[in-house]
Design a protein around this motif. Structure first.
Motif, mmCIF file in Angstrom:
data_model
loop_
_atom_site.group_PDB
_atom_site.id
_atom_site.type_symbol
_atom_site.label_atom_id
_atom_site.label_comp_id
_atom_site.label_asym_id
_atom_site.label_seq_id
_atom_site.Cartn_x
_atom_site.Cartn_y
_atom_site.Cartn_z
ATOM 1 N N LYS A 213 44.275 25.827 -8.908
ATOM 2 C CA LYS A 213 44.893 26.725 -7.647
ATOM 3 C C LYS A 213 45.348 25.568 -6.674
ATOM 4 O O LYS A 213 46.398 25.635 -6.102
ATOM 5 N N ILE A 279 51.863 33.251 0.125
ATOM 6 C CA ILE A 279 52.115 33.971 -1.328
ATOM 7 C C ILE A 279 51.166 33.346 -2.356
ATOM 8 O O ILE A 279 50.436 34.167 -3.001
ATOM 9 N N ILE A 280 51.486 32.167 -2.441
ATOM 10 C CA ILE A 280 50.542 31.525 -3.664
ATOM 11 C C ILE A 280 49.197 31.901 -3.459
ATOM 12 O O ILE A 280 48.523 32.266 -4.447
ATOM 13 N N ARG A 281 48.636 31.621 -2.297
ATOM 14 C CA ARG A 281 47.412 31.744 -2.073
ATOM 15 C C ARG A 281 46.763 33.344 -2.278
ATOM 16 O O ARG A 281 45.757 33.584 -2.804
ATOM 17 N N LYS A 282 47.751 33.963 -1.883
ATOM 18 C CA LYS A 282 47.406 35.691 -2.067
ATOM 19 C C LYS A 282 47.053 35.841 -3.896
ATOM 20 O O LYS A 282 46.385 36.521 -3.993
ATOM 21 N N LEU A 283 48.340 35.362 -4.253
ATOM 22 C CA LEU A 283 48.584 35.518 -5.686
ATOM 23 C C LEU A 283 47.367 35.289 -6.318
ATOM 24 O O LEU A 283 46.870 35.666 -7.472
ATOM 25 N N THR A 284 46.794 34.020 -6.010
ATOM 26 C CA THR A 284 45.779 33.312 -6.941
ATOM 27 C C THR A 284 44.170 33.695 -6.468
ATOM 28 O O THR A 284 43.253 33.191 -7.047
#
Lengths: 292, 432, 273
Positions: A213, A279-284
C-alpha cells in the motif's frame, strides 16, 4: 503498558524534530506557493494581488489539463508496473540459486543519476543511430518510429525510462519486506504441500500488504510530481505532447516569468495529489489497520 | 542512565540545529564591508571545463582589474547556462542579483528592467565602440542596460566533400537548395541536420525564409513590435515553405526529438551535408583541435539563399548573445560599473584571437592573424545591411514560448501555416 | 516439466540482468568518447581512440573538494534523516496518542511538494537567517526533503513488529528509549539499510538545491562537476561521462557494502525471531 506507550513527553521528543523540519521547510513553502498563486508576479517586479484569478485561469487552461492527464497516465503506468516489481522481488527473495548476485545487478540502474539515465535513453531512442531503431531495422522493420519526435508516441516512449529508473527502488523495498517474513511460516506452508505460487499469493503478499500500500502511494505521488527525465529528454515537447504538471509549472515560473501563475499550478498539483492520495488510502484501507 | 543519554542525544540534536542556524548569522555576507576593500560579486556562465578559453580570459581580465584597482576584489561564481538562468531567477525574487552578471538582450531583460533590477549603463558606455545594433538590443526607451559581449550571424555550413562527391555547388536560390536536397536524398545522404527539440533552431530557418520571401528584412520585427500583423501573407508563406522543405525530406529524420547538439554531431560526423547555425560555432570548423583537421578543412559556408528572386543575402538572422548587467541595488554600484566596462573593453580583441568569439565591440580584423573563415565572416559583417535578432530573443519570454511551440508544431506538420501565424499573432496581440 | 520451468526462469532472469548491467558498460564507454562518437556513433561501439584525457580534465577541474563535500554532506544528512524518521515512525506506529494520524498526514504532504515550488520560498528563508552559501542549508534541506519518503518506507515495517516484544521489554522494566534504541532499531536493521541506500543515492545525486543555495566553490558538491562541462553553446559530454563514472563508483561500492548489511540484519533478526 499503555501508560508508558502514551508518554506525552516522549511522543513530543520523538516527533518534534521531524514535524519541525517538515513544517518549516516544506509546509511553509507550500503555503507561500499557494499565496504567490494569488498574485500577478513575474518574480522580479512588485507583486499585485489578483485574488483567485490565476486559479480560475488554470481551471480553464487546456494545456494544464492536458499535462495533468499525462501525469495521471504516468501514475497509472507506474502503479501497474509495481506488479512486475513485486514478481521480480518474489523470485529474488525465494531461495533460488544466484539470487543474491541477481539482486545486486538488478538494482544497478537505480544508482545512476537522472543525467546519466537521460543520456542513455536519448541514445536508445535516437531515430537514426539509436539502439532501438537499429534493432528494429535489423529485424526488417521499415520506417521505425521517431520515438521522441512523434507527438503520438513521445509520451509513452518517455514513460519507459521513468518506470525503469524506479524499478530498483521498489524491488529493494519489496525484497526487504519479503525477507522480513518469518521463515517458519513459509516452511510450515511448504510442509502442508502448498506450491510456491500458492505461498506467494496466499501468504507472502497478504503479509506485506502494508508495504505494498505504501509503495502504491509513493509511486502515484512520485509520478504526479515527476519532472526530471521529461525535462531533459523532451522538454515537454514536441509541442507539449509530453508535458506533465511539474514541467509545465517549471516552464511558467522559470522560463515564461509568470511566477504567480506557475505557483498557482504548483499549488493545484499539490491539491490534486492530495485528493488522489486520500482516494487511494480509502480504497486500500482495511478495517483492522489504523486509518492513516 | 541509558534513558538520560537518549534524551540528551535527541535534545542536543535539535538544539544544535537551532544554534548552528543562529550562529551562522555572523558568517557569510558580512565580509563585503570588512576593511577598506570592496567586493564585487560577478557571475558568469563560462565554466572552465567546457569553455576553457573564455574562462581563462575572464580570469586574466579579473586579475588585471584587481591589480589596477587594489581596493576592489572580484568574487566570482560560475554556473552552466541552464543553472545560471535558474539561479538568476531565484536570486531576483529576493532582490539579490550579483553586482555584475550576464544577461541576454531584448525580451529576456525586459522584466528585469521593468522591475528596476538593472542599472543604467549610459554613463559608462561609449556606443561608438560597439558594432551598430548591438547596444540597441540591450536598450529600453533609449537607456542602455547591458554591455554586449558577443555578436553572431548565422550561415548554412556545408560539407565540401559531400558536395563535391555529388557535383553540387553552393546554392544561390531556394530552388537550387531544393535541387541539392533532392540529389542528396536520391543518394541516401541526409541533406540537413536540424535539432528542433530546442525549437530556436527551426525558428532560424523560418526567420530566414520570411526575410528572403518578403524581400523586407523588417517583416518579422514589425510583427513582433506590433507595427504589423503576424498574419502578413509573407509570414504565412514562409511557414508554407518550411512545410515544403519538410515535405521534401530536407531535414534529418526525427528532428523534432533531436537536440541541437545531436544535430551538430551528425553534421560533424559527416552524416549530414548541411547545418544552419550561428557563428558561435566557428571554432569547431577552424581552430578546435578536438575536431579532426580533415573535417575542419571540409567545411564551407554560404549565405542563406534568396527565395523566388526576392531577398537580400546581406541580411542576416543573428544578433547579440550575452551581455553584462550591473545590479541596480548593488552596494558597490560604481565599482561594479567600472569592472563591467573594463571587462567589455578588454574582452574585444582577445575574444576573437583566443576564443574565436565575435565580440560586440568593433575589432580591427586586418591586424590579426585569423583563420580564413573568420576573416570572411568579419568582412561579411562589415557589409551586412541588416541583422534581425532571433525571434525568441526579441519576444518576451511568454510569447517566445508560444512561438517555439508553434515552430515545433509547424515543422511536425501538426498545424497549418495559417494556424501557425494565428498562434503567434494571438500571443503577440494578447499583451497589448 | 519442473526443469523446463527453471530453464525458462533463468533465461528470463539472465536476460533482464544483462539489460540492467548495460547502463554501466555504456556509461564507461561513453566516458571515453568524443562528442561526435557519442551522438553520431553506435552507443555500444568501442571508442576508436579512447579519450582518457576526459578523466584528466575532470581531475584538473578539482574534484577533490567537491568529492569530500559530497561525502560528508551525504553522510550527515542521511544519518539525520534516518534517525529523525525512525523516531517519528516509532511514535506514529507504536505509541498511543490522539494526533498520530494528523502528524502522519502532515508528513505525507511533504511527499507531494514539487521542488521547484519550494525553491524560491526556501531561498528566501535561508537568506533571512543568513544560511545562504552555508553547507548547513543543504544539510537541513536534504534531511527534511528525504524525511517523508523515509517515514513512508519505515511505516510498513514498523507495523509488522509484534506487540509481544514490547510488552516483554516493558515487563522487564525497560524504558521507551532503551526499547527504541536497543530493540526496535536493531530489529528494523534490514529496512534501515534499505532507506540508507535510498537516502544516499538521493543526496549524492542532488544538484538543484546545491546550485541554488551555495555559491562558493568550497562548499559545492560533485554534481557541480558536471556543470563544469556544460558550455553556453557546446557541452563536453565525454568529460561529463567521466564525471558520472567517478561519482557513481563510491555509490556502487557503498551499495554493495550495504547489501551485505541487509543480509546480516536479516540473519540477525531471524536468530532472534
Amino acid at each position: 503498558m499503555n501508560k508508558i506507550m502514551s508518554n506525552k513527553w516522549i511522543i513530543f521528543l520523538y516527533t518534534f524534530p521531524a514535524l519541525f523540519l517538515i513544517g518549516v521547510l516544506i509546509v511553509v513553502p507550500l503555503i507561500l506557493s499557494g499565496y504567490f498563486g494569488l498574485m500577478d508576479w513575474d518574480g522580479i517586479s512588485a507583486m499585485e494581488f489578483i485574488g483567485l484569478e490565476n486559479y480560475m485561469v488554470a481551471l480553464q487552461d487546456a494545456k494544464f489539463w492536458e499535462s495533468a492527464f499525462h501525469s495521471f497516465l504516468l501514475a497509472l503506468f507506474s502503479a501497474l508496473s509495481l506488479i512486475l516489481y513485486l514478481i521480480v522481488a518474489l523470485i529474488l527473495a525465494s531461495k533460488i540459486k544466484g539470487a543474491n548476485l541477481l539482486r545486486k545487478i538488478y538494482l544497478i540502474p537505480m544508482l545512476l543519476s537522472s543525467v546519466a539515465i537521460a543520456q542513455l535513453w536519448i541514445k536508445v531512442y535516437n531515430p537514426t543511430n539509436g539502439m532501438l531503431n537499429s534493432v528494429l531495422i535489423f529485424f526488417g522493420v521499415e520506417n521505425p518510429p521517431n520515438w521522441l519526435a512523434d507527438p503520438d508516441i513521445a509520451l509513452y516512449a518517455i514513460f519507459i525510462p521513468i518506470i525503469w529508473q524506479y524499478a530498483g527502488f521498489y524491488i529493494l523495498i519489496y525484497y526487504a519486506a519479503l525477507k522480513n517474513i518469518p521463515q517458519s511460516l513459509i516452511e510450515a506452508a511448504k510442509i502442508d504441500g502448498a506450491s510456491p505460487v500458492q505461498i506467494a499469493m496466499k501468504m507472502k503478499i497478504p503479509l506485506i500488504m502494508n508495504v505494498i500500500k505504501v509503495t502504491i502511494v509513493l509511486s502515484v505521488v512520485g509520478s504526479l510530481k515527476y519532472f526530471d527525465l521529461i525535462y531533459v529528454m523532451t522538454g515537454g515537447g514536441p509541442n507539449g505532447a509530453s508535458e506533465v504538471m511539474a514541467s509545465y509549472m517549471y516552464k511558467l515560473a522559470f522560463e515564461s516569468y509568470d511566477f504567480g501563475y506557475g505557483s498557482a499550478i504548483g499549488f493545484l498539483l499539490l491539491i490534486i495529489t492530495l485528493i488522489v492520495t486520500i482516494i487511494i488510502r480509502k480504497l486500500t484501507a482495511t478495517k483492522e489497520e489504523i486509518q492513516y | 542512565m541509558k534513558n538520560k543519554k537518549a534524551i540528551s542525544f535527541v535534545a542536543v540534536l535539535v538544539i544544535s540545529l537551532f544554534v548552528l542556524a543562529a550562529c551562522s548569522d555572523t558568517g557569510g555576507s558580512e565580509e563585503a564591508s570588512s576593511g577598506d576593500k570592496k567586493t564585487v560579486e560577478f557571475m558568469h556562465l563560462w565554466p572552465e571545463g567546457s569553455s576553457a578559453q573564455h574562462h581563462k580570459i575572464v580570469n586574466d581580465i579579473i586579475s588585471g582589474f584587481e591589480e589596477e584597482n587594489p581596493d576592489i576584489s572580484i568574487n566570482l561564481e560560475v554556473l552552466s547556462n541552464e543553472q545560471y538562468k535558474d539561479k538568476i531567477k531565484v536570486l531576483s525574487t529576493s532582490d539579490k542579483l550579483p553586482d555584475v552578471g550576464m544577461t541576454w538582450a531584448a525580451g529576456y531583460m525586459e522584466p528585469y528592467v521593468e522591475g528596476d533590477m538593472y542599472a543604467s549603463l549610459d554613463d559608462v558606455i561609449n556606443k561608438d565602440d560597439f558594432v551598430s545594433g548591438t547596444t540597441e538590443a540591450f536598450s529600453v526607451d533609449g537607456t542602455t542596460y547591458g554591455l554586449p559581449l558577443e555578436l553572431n550571424t548565422s550561415y548554412i555550413f556545408y560539407n565540401k566533400a559531400i558536395f563535391e562527391e555529388y557535383g553540387l555547388e553552393e546554392p544561390q536560390t531556394l530552388e537550387e537548395l531544393k535541387d541539392i536536397v533532392a540529389t542528396l536524398n536520391e543518394n541516401d545522404v541526409t541533406p540537413i541536420a536540424l535539432g528542433n527539440k530546442d525549437a530556436w533552431t527551426g525558428s532560424m530557418w523560418y526567420m530566414y525564409l520570411a526575410d528572403r520571401l518578403s524581400g523586407n528584412e523588417d517583416v518579422l520585427t514589425n510583427a513582433i513590435n506590433r507595427e504589423n500583423s503576424f498574419e502578413d501573407p509573407a509570414l504565412v508563406q514562409a511557414a508554407e515553405e518550411v512545410q515544403n522543405l519538410v515535405g521534401a525530406d530536407a531535414f534529418v529524420e526525427g528532428f523534432n526529438g533531436l537536440a541541437d547538439e545531436e544535430a551538430k554531431s551528425m553534421f560533424m560526423a559527416e552524416q549530414a551535408a548541411m547545418y544552419l547555425i550561428a557563428t558561435w560555432d566557428l571554432p569547431n570548423y577552424t581552430t578546435n583541435e578536438d575536431v579532426s583537421q580533415e573535417f575542419r578543412d571540409n567545411v564551407g559556408y554560404f549565405k542563406f539563399p534568396t527565395v523566388g528572386g526576392n531577398g537580400n543575402t546581406n541580411s542576416y538572422i543573428g544578433g547579440t548573445g550575452v551581455g553584462l548587467f550591473v545590479a541596480e541595488n548593488s552596494d558597490v554600484k560604481e565599482e561594479a560599473k567600472k569592472f563591467a566596462s573594463y571587462l567589455v573593453e578588454q574582452w574585444g580583441e582577445r575574444a576573437v584571437t583566443d576564443v574565436g568569439v565575435i565580440p560586440g565591440t568593433k575589432v580591427d580584423a586586418e591586424s590579426m592573424d585569423l583563420p580564413e573563415m573568420y576573416n570572411n565572416v568579419l568582412n561579411d559583417l562589415n557589409t551586412a545591411e541588416n541583422i534581425t535578432l532571433y525571434a525568441d530573443v526579441q519576444m518576451n519570454a511568454e510569447d517566445a514560448q508560444v512561438h517555439l511551440d508553434a515552430i515545433q508544431a509547424l515543422f511536425g506538420g501538426e498545424i497549418t501555416p495559417e494556424e501557425f501565424a494565428k498562434r503567434n499573432e494571438d500571443a503577440l496581440a494578447g499583451e497589448e | 516439466m519442473r526443469h523446463i520451468g527453471y530453464i525458462l526462469l533463468y533465461t528470463v532472469l539472465a536476460f533482464v540482468a544483462v539489460f540492467q548491467i548495460f547502463p554501466i558498460i555504456w556509461l564507461v564507454l561513453f566516458s571515453l568518447k568524443s562528442n561526435q562518437e557519442i551522438f553520431a556513433g553506435n552507443p555500444f561501439a568501442l571508442p576508436t581512440d579512447p579519450k582518457w584525457d576526459n578523466y584528466l580534465k575532470v581531475f584538473e577541474g578539482g574534484v577533490g573538494t567537491y568529492f569530500w563535500n559530497s561525502v560528508w554532506i551525504t553522510v550527515v544528512a542521511t544519518g539525520l534523516t534516518i534517525l529523525i524518521a525512525s523516531m517519528a515512525t516509532y511514535t506514529i506506529t507504536r505509541m498511543h496518542w490522539k494526533f498520530s494520524s494528523l502528524v502522519l498526514g502532515i508528513i505525507m504532504i511533504g511527499l507531494m511538494i514539487p521542488i521547484h515550488s519550494a525553491l524560491i520560498p526556501l531561498y528566501n528563508m535561508f537568506l533571512n537567517v543568513h544560511l545562504i552559501d552555508n553547507p548547513l542549508s543543504i544539510i537541513i534541506t536534504y534531511t527534511t526533503y528525504n524525511l517523508p519518503i523515509t517515514v513512508m518506507i519505515l511505516l510498513g515495517f514498523y507495523t509488522t513488529i509484534p506487540r509481544e516484544i514490547e510488552e516483554a521489554a516493558i515487563i522487564d522494566g525497560s524504558s521507551i528509549h532503551r526499547m527504541f534504541f536497543q530493540i526496535i532499531l536493531p530489529l528494523s536493521a534490514p529496512i534501515l539499510s534499505t532507506t540508507v541506500i535510498i537516502n544516499m543515492i538521493y543526496n549524492w545525486n542532488e544538484f538543484v538545491f546545491v546550485n541554488t543555495f551555495i555559491s562558493s566553490d568550497a562548499f559545492k558538491t560533485l554534481t557541480v562537476g558536471i556543470q563544469n562541462f556544460i558550455g553556453q553553446y557546446m557541452t563536453d559530454w565525454g568529460a561529463i561521462g567521466a564525471t558520472l563514472v567517478i561519482s557513481v563508483l563510491p555509490i556502487i561500492i557503498a551499495f554493495l557494502f550495504f547489501s551485505e548489511k541487509i543480509m546480516e540484519g536479516i540473519t540477525a533478526s531471524a536468530v532472534k525471531g
